[in-house]
Design a protein around this motif. Sequence first.
Motif, PDB file in Angstrom:
ATOM      1  N   MET A   1       1.053  -6.175  -4.234  1.00  0.00           N
ATOM      2  CA  MET A   1       2.215  -5.321  -4.175  1.00  0.00           C
ATOM      3  C   MET A   1       3.330  -5.881  -5.045  1.00  0.00           C
ATOM      4  SD  MET A   1       3.037  -2.457  -2.721  1.00  0.00           S
ATOM      5  CE  MET A   1       3.859  -1.959  -4.175  1.00  0.00           C
ATOM      6  N   MET A   2       3.425  -7.198  -5.054  1.00  0.00           N
ATOM      7  CA  MET A   2       4.473  -7.816  -5.863  1.00  0.00           C
ATOM      8  C   MET A   2       4.280  -7.514  -7.349  1.00  0.00           C
ATOM      9  SD  MET A   2       5.612 -11.765  -5.996  1.00  0.00           S
ATOM     10  CE  MET A   2       7.344 -12.105  -6.039  1.00  0.00           C
ATOM     11  N   LEU A   3       3.064  -7.619  -7.820  1.00  0.00           N
ATOM     12  CA  LEU A   3       2.792  -7.353  -9.234  1.00  0.00           C
ATOM     13  C   LEU A   3       3.059  -5.894  -9.597  1.00  0.00           C
ATOM     14  CD1 LEU A   3      -0.425  -9.465  -9.794  1.00  0.00           C
ATOM     15  CD2 LEU A   3       1.893  -9.966 -10.568  1.00  0.00           C
ATOM     16  N   ILE A   4       2.715  -4.984  -8.712  1.00  0.00           N
ATOM     17  CA  ILE A   4       2.977  -3.568  -8.967  1.00  0.00           C
ATOM     18  C   ILE A   4       4.476  -3.323  -9.072  1.00  0.00           C
ATOM     19  CG2 ILE A   4       2.817  -1.251  -7.976  1.00  0.00           C
ATOM     20  CD1 ILE A   4       0.127  -2.132  -6.757  1.00  0.00           C
ATOM     21  N   LEU A   5       5.250  -3.891  -8.149  1.00  0.00           N
ATOM     22  CA  LEU A   5       6.712  -3.719  -8.191  1.00  0.00           C
ATOM     23  C   LEU A   5       7.323  -4.368  -9.436  1.00  0.00           C
ATOM     24  CD1 LEU A   5       7.717  -4.218  -4.466  1.00  0.00           C
ATOM     25  CD2 LEU A   5       7.966  -2.140  -5.827  1.00  0.00           C
ATOM     26  N   SER A  49       5.775   7.642  -8.758  1.00  0.00           N
ATOM     27  CA  SER A  49       5.198   8.140  -7.507  1.00  0.00           C
ATOM     28  C   SER A  49       3.944   7.355  -7.116  1.00  0.00           C
ATOM     29  CB  SER A  49       4.878   9.620  -7.614  1.00  0.00           C
ATOM     30  OG  SER A  49       3.980   9.852  -8.673  1.00  0.00           O
ATOM     31  N   LYS A  50       3.213   6.843  -8.095  1.00  0.00           N
ATOM     32  CA  LYS A  50       2.030   6.036  -7.811  1.00  0.00           C
ATOM     33  C   LYS A  50       2.412   4.732  -7.100  1.00  0.00           C
ATOM     34  CE  LYS A  50      -2.217   5.344 -10.330  1.00  0.00           C
ATOM     35  NZ  LYS A  50      -2.845   5.263 -11.633  1.00  0.00           N
ATOM     36  N   THR A  51       3.514   4.139  -7.517  1.00  0.00           N
ATOM     37  CA  THR A  51       3.998   2.915  -6.868  1.00  0.00           C
ATOM     38  C   THR A  51       4.423   3.202  -5.440  1.00  0.00           C
ATOM     39  OG1 THR A  51       4.749   2.061  -8.992  1.00  0.00           O
ATOM     40  CG2 THR A  51       5.695   1.052  -7.024  1.00  0.00           C
ATOM     41  N   VAL A  52       5.049   4.348  -5.220  1.00  0.00           N
ATOM     42  CA  VAL A  52       5.491   4.726  -3.872  1.00  0.00           C
ATOM     43  C   VAL A  52       4.286   4.907  -2.948  1.00  0.00           C
ATOM     44  CG1 VAL A  52       6.685   6.498  -2.534  1.00  0.00           C
ATOM     45  CG2 VAL A  52       7.638   5.721  -4.702  1.00  0.00           C
ATOM     46  N   LYS A  53       3.191   5.439  -3.467  1.00  0.00           N
ATOM     47  CA  LYS A  53       1.978   5.575  -2.657  1.00  0.00           C
ATOM     48  C   LYS A  53       1.449   4.207  -2.237  1.00  0.00           C
ATOM     49  CE  LYS A  53       0.514   9.928  -4.687  1.00  0.00           C
ATOM     50  NZ  LYS A  53      -0.479  10.593  -5.541  1.00  0.00           N
ATOM     51  N   HIS A  54       1.456   3.243  -3.159  1.00  0.00           N
ATOM     52  CA  HIS A  54       1.045   1.877  -2.810  1.00  0.00           C
ATOM     53  C   HIS A  54       1.992   1.273  -1.780  1.00  0.00           C
ATOM     54  CE1 HIS A  54      -2.221   1.279  -5.641  1.00  0.00           C
ATOM     55  NE2 HIS A  54      -1.484   1.807  -6.611  1.00  0.00           N
ATOM     56  N   ASP A  56       3.745   2.882   0.485  1.00  0.00           N
ATOM     57  CA  ASP A  56       3.496   3.516   1.784  1.00  0.00           C
ATOM     58  C   ASP A  56       2.339   2.847   2.511  1.00  0.00           C
ATOM     59  OD1 ASP A  56       5.566   5.303   1.479  1.00  0.00           O
ATOM     60  OD2 ASP A  56       4.285   6.910   0.688  1.00  0.00           O
ATOM     61  N   VAL A  57       1.266   2.574   1.799  1.00  0.00           N
ATOM     62  CA  VAL A  57       0.115   1.889   2.406  1.00  0.00           C
ATOM     63  C   VAL A  57       0.520   0.486   2.844  1.00  0.00           C
ATOM     64  CG1 VAL A  57      -2.196   0.962   1.944  1.00  0.00           C
ATOM     65  CG2 VAL A  57      -1.571   3.253   1.130  1.00  0.00           C
ATOM     66  N   TYR A  58       1.224  -0.227   1.977  1.00  0.00           N
ATOM     67  CA  TYR A  58       1.667  -1.596   2.286  1.00  0.00           C
ATOM     68  C   TYR A  58       2.574  -1.608   3.516  1.00  0.00           C
ATOM     69  CZ  TYR A  58       3.850  -6.142   1.760  1.00  0.00           C
ATOM     70  OH  TYR A  58       4.311  -7.411   1.990  1.00  0.00           O
ATOM     71  N   LEU A  59       3.519  -0.668   3.589  1.00  0.00           N
ATOM     72  CA  LEU A  59       4.444  -0.628   4.719  1.00  0.00           C
ATOM     73  C   LEU A  59       3.717  -0.305   6.018  1.00  0.00           C
ATOM     74  CD1 LEU A  59       7.485   1.177   3.083  1.00  0.00           C
ATOM     75  CD2 LEU A  59       7.351  -1.218   3.792  1.00  0.00           C
ATOM     76  N   ARG A  60       2.759   0.592   5.977  1.00  0.00           N
ATOM     77  CA  ARG A  60       1.996   0.904   7.195  1.00  0.00           C
ATOM     78  C   ARG A  60       1.234  -0.316   7.691  1.00  0.00           C
ATOM     79  NH1 ARG A  60       0.708   6.016   4.811  1.00  0.00           N
ATOM     80  NH2 ARG A  60      -1.171   5.064   3.983  1.00  0.00           N
ATOM     81  N   GLU A  61       0.728  -1.097   6.765  1.00  0.00           N
ATOM     82  CA  GLU A  61      -0.082  -2.253   7.148  1.00  0.00           C
ATOM     83  C   GLU A  61       0.760  -3.443   7.627  1.00  0.00           C
ATOM     84  OE1 GLU A  61      -3.968  -4.662   6.276  1.00  0.00           O
ATOM     85  OE2 GLU A  61      -3.595  -2.608   5.643  1.00  0.00           O
TER      86      GLU A  61
END
Length: 78
Positions: A1-5, A49-54, A56-61
Amino acid sequence: MMLILLYDSGARVQEIADLTVSSLHTDAKNLYITLMGKERKSRNVPLMSKTVKHLDVYLREFHSKGDEAPLLGVRTFF
């Protein structure tokens, strides 16, 4: 997640490490994060929007309770 951000926002590593859950603004129209840069200056950076999808998954987990902990659980040593 860090690399994506890092890739999507162009932020410094320290700025990403300092993010909290409240730094995220993922409304339907406004997709951005608020970064605190050098000299404590804040700026809003839009996200794809692709980053936001990632996110959302990260926040749920990892942040299902909506707590105010650091977003990535990274301790800063700088």
